[in-house]
Design an enzyme around this catalytic site. Structure first.
Site, PDB file in Angstrom:
ATOM      1  N   THR A 291      18.184 -21.760  21.120  1.00 16.36           N
ATOM      2  CA  THR A 291      17.520 -23.061  21.088  1.00 16.36           C
ATOM      3  C   THR A 291      16.344 -23.020  20.127  1.00 16.36           C
ATOM      4  O   THR A 291      15.423 -22.227  20.304  1.00 16.36           O
ATOM      5  CB  THR A 291      17.029 -23.450  22.491  1.00 16.36           C
ATOM      6  OG1 THR A 291      18.162 -23.579  23.358  1.00 16.36           O
ATOM      7  CG2 THR A 291      16.280 -24.773  22.462  1.00 16.36           C
TER       8      THR A 291
ATOM      9  N   HIS B  24      16.108 -32.027  21.744  1.00 16.96           N
ATOM     10  CA  HIS B  24      15.548 -31.483  22.983  1.00 16.96           C
ATOM     11  C   HIS B  24      15.195 -32.597  23.966  1.00 16.96           C
ATOM     12  O   HIS B  24      14.163 -32.565  24.639  1.00 16.96           O
ATOM     13  CB  HIS B  24      14.330 -30.605  22.708  1.00 16.96           C
ATOM     14  CG  HIS B  24      14.197 -29.461  23.685  1.00 16.96           C
ATOM     15  ND1 HIS B  24      14.813 -28.255  23.496  1.00 16.96           N
ATOM     16  CD2 HIS B  24      13.543 -29.357  24.863  1.00 16.96           C
ATOM     17  CE1 HIS B  24      14.538 -27.446  24.497  1.00 16.96           C
ATOM     18  NE2 HIS B  24      13.769 -28.101  25.355  1.00 16.96           N
TER      19      HIS B  24
ATOM     20  N   SER C  65      18.841 -21.074  31.133  1.00 19.38           N
ATOM     21  CA  SER C  65      17.662 -20.892  30.294  1.00 19.38           C
ATOM     22  C   SER C  65      17.048 -19.513  30.506  1.00 19.38           C
ATOM     23  O   SER C  65      17.013 -18.994  31.623  1.00 19.38           O
ATOM     24  CB  SER C  65      16.618 -21.966  30.631  1.00 19.38           C
ATOM     25  OG  SER C  65      15.407 -21.719  29.953  1.00 19.38           O
TER      26      SER C  65
ATOM     27  N   TYR D  11      15.339 -18.166  23.545  1.00 20.47           N
ATOM     28  CA  TYR D  11      14.287 -18.647  22.656  1.00 20.47           C
ATOM     29  C   TYR D  11      13.864 -17.481  21.767  1.00 20.47           C
ATOM     30  O   TYR D  11      13.943 -16.316  22.168  1.00 20.47           O
ATOM     31  CB  TYR D  11      13.078 -19.162  23.441  1.00 20.47           C
ATOM     32  CG  TYR D  11      13.281 -20.507  24.091  1.00 20.47           C
ATOM     33  CD1 TYR D  11      13.446 -21.652  23.316  1.00 20.47           C
ATOM     34  CD2 TYR D  11      13.289 -20.641  25.476  1.00 20.47           C
ATOM     35  CE1 TYR D  11      13.622 -22.890  23.902  1.00 20.47           C
ATOM     36  CE2 TYR D  11      13.469 -21.877  26.078  1.00 20.47           C
ATOM     37  CZ  TYR D  11      13.637 -22.996  25.281  1.00 20.47           C
ATOM     38  OH  TYR D  11      13.814 -24.220  25.867  1.00 20.47           O
TER      39      TYR D  11
ATOM     40  N   LYS E  97      21.438 -24.602  19.100  1.00 18.84           N
ATOM     41  CA  LYS E  97      21.025 -25.892  19.656  1.00 18.84           C
ATOM     42  C   LYS E  97      19.772 -26.383  18.946  1.00 18.84           C
ATOM     43  O   LYS E  97      18.797 -25.650  18.829  1.00 18.84           O
ATOM     44  CB  LYS E  97      20.751 -25.754  21.152  1.00 18.84           C
ATOM     45  CG  LYS E  97      20.392 -27.033  21.878  1.00 18.84           C
ATOM     46  CD  LYS E  97      20.253 -26.759  23.377  1.00 18.84           C
ATOM     47  CE  LYS E  97      19.911 -28.004  24.149  1.00 18.84           C
ATOM     48  NZ  LYS E  97      18.569 -28.513  23.822  1.00 18.84           N
TER      49      LYS E  97
ATOM     50  N   GLY F  14      14.528 -25.210  31.924  1.00 17.06           N
ATOM     51  CA  GLY F  14      13.601 -24.238  32.486  1.00 17.06           C
ATOM     52  C   GLY F  14      13.461 -24.341  33.990  1.00 17.06           C
ATOM     53  O   GLY F  14      14.197 -25.090  34.654  1.00 17.06           O
TER      54      GLY F  14
ATOM     55  N   PRO G  91      21.013 -25.669  29.334  1.00 14.10           N
ATOM     56  CA  PRO G  91      19.963 -24.838  29.954  1.00 14.10           C
ATOM     57  C   PRO G  91      18.645 -25.587  30.041  1.00 14.10           C
ATOM     58  O   PRO G  91      18.208 -26.215  29.077  1.00 14.10           O
ATOM     59  CB  PRO G  91      19.865 -23.643  29.002  1.00 14.10           C
ATOM     60  CG  PRO G  91      20.379 -24.149  27.686  1.00 14.10           C
ATOM     61  CD  PRO G  91      21.424 -25.159  28.021  1.00 14.10           C
TER      62      PRO G  91
END
Length: 395
Positions: free
Chosen positions: A156, A278, A108, A130, A254, A82, A80
């Site tokens: 994540t 990341h 995402s 998130y 993740k 953004g 994923p």
């Protein structure tokens, strides 16, 4: 063969750089601070060598595997990322490409397309979360993902404690106002093909994030959602356990880079972990993920699925990750360059490049399947791997 076809990820990157306005392309490169981690993610793969075989090669190789409850045609998943304004079709084009090549899509929560559209394009879609807002906010997003048909979630946690870049960060507006359009006009004028793609759709690049919208409210901008994330207290391991309990399907955590935290993830009940920094967009100076992979795979690989992301540019990189203990890998920049270079077809091209590279590497190693790979197929230099974290940590 079409003259739009490219034979390497490097060529996809070159075409993306040529097609995209400078600020848009710079956002894809990203990386934090000096770029130590960004560069090590790539350089570490180059330190690994192969031990090929001379005869007895398999006439056909099996590339498929089973990851996060799904059979996929190759051990490469879409990570994923953004807002994908590099192409008007964004995540929907990526999802279609992944479906066409038999693999899974990660969407995402900061993506530019609604989850309903993405799942319709690829039923094997995982929704990325998130830790943003209250638990009630998170539960609403999970319920929307469940209703839309997402097959799993990705939590994540490896972003983003550091963001400044020594080479400068691109200007990204919160909204494309008339003033911002004037500011952006010179870049757009020098990259007319990218601008024409949007002109054909009769809409401007959208920087909103529909999957973060509250019921009955318009979608926030990317920076609006980012601001909420920044104001949300970071999650604890108890929060991870709580979130896991809210989802009864596959659950990927993740952002794991330490052995002790890999064990904590197992204790929290996750289905899989991704060894990740990341893509170099987090704390600069973190080792490459491929260096941390072997110790983590040894510690928990018999209890959860271990994946890897960071630095994948070739099918041979995928094979190296599998040989060191990964079940599969996730890719980010590679498919975004393909998307910029050619939309859905460009992403399919990237996946084909990786597939061909995996297959040819298996052939040279005398393997019939990705599941036959082991560390004996590699020459690993002394001191290559790192084991981060305390050896024993209570859950």
């Amino acid at each position: 063969m079409s003259n739009t076809w490219f034979e390497s990820i490097a060529e996809a990157q070159r075409r993306a750089k040529k097609r995209l306005p400078r600020s848009v392309y710079s956002a894809l490169i990203a990386g934090s601070e000096k770029g130590l981690t960004l560069n090590d993610n790539l350089a570490a793969f180059d330190e690994l060598r192969y031990a090929p075989r001379t005869a007895g090669h398999a006439a056909e190789r099996a590339l498929g595997t089973h990851v996060l409850g799904r059979d996929i045609a190759l051990p490469v998943l879409i990570s994923p990322t953004g807002v994908q304004a590099v192409h008007p079709d964004g995540e929907v084009a990526v999802a279609r490409a992944a479906a066409a090549r038999g693999t899974s899509m990660g969407l995402s929560s900061f993506g530019s397309k609604p989850i309903e559209e993405v799942v319709a394009a690829n039923p094997n879609t995982y929704f990325q979360v998130y830790w943003t807002g209250s638990r009630e906010d998170i539960l609403r997003r999970l319920e929307r993902a469940r209703t839309a048909g997402a097959v799993g979630i990705i939590l994540t946690l490896d972003w983003s404690f550091s963001h400044s870049r020594d080479w400068g960060s691109p200007h990204i507006p919160e909204r494309l106002s008339f003033r911002e359009l004037l500011r952006f006009a010179p870049e757009g004028a020098t990259h007319p093909r990218w601008l024409l793609d949007y002109v054909k759709t009769r809409r401007l690049p959208d920087l909103s994030v529909p999957n973060m919208a509250q019921p009955g409210e318009p979608a926030p901008t990317f920076f609006g959602a980012y601001g909420q994330w920044m104001q949300t207290p970071p999650p604890s391991w108890e929060d991870v356990r709580w979130l896991r309990a809210q989802w009864d399907g596959p659950f990927l955590l993740k952002g794991v880079i330490r052995v002790d935290e890999a064990r904590r993830a197992v204790d929290a009940g996750v289905s899989a972990i991704s060894v990740s920094n990341h893509g170099g967009n987090n704390l600069d100076g973190t080792p490459a993920t491929i260096r941390a992979l072997p110790a983590i795979a040894d510690a928990v690989g018999d209890q959860v699925e271990v994946l890897l992301d960071g630095g994948i540019r070739r099918g041979s990189d995928v094979v190296k990750a599998l040989a060191l203990g990964a079940r599969a890998v996730l890719i980010g920049r590679a498919y975004l360059w393909g998307l910029a270079a050619g939309g859905q077809a460009g992403v399919e091209n990237v996946l084909d490049v990786l597939r061909n590279g995996i297959d040819s590497t298996l052939l040279a190693l005398g393997k019939r399947s990705v599941h036959e790979l082991s560390r004996n197929d590699l020459v690993v230099p002394q001191g290559f791997g790192v084991e981060l974290g305390d050896q024993a940590v209570a859950s």
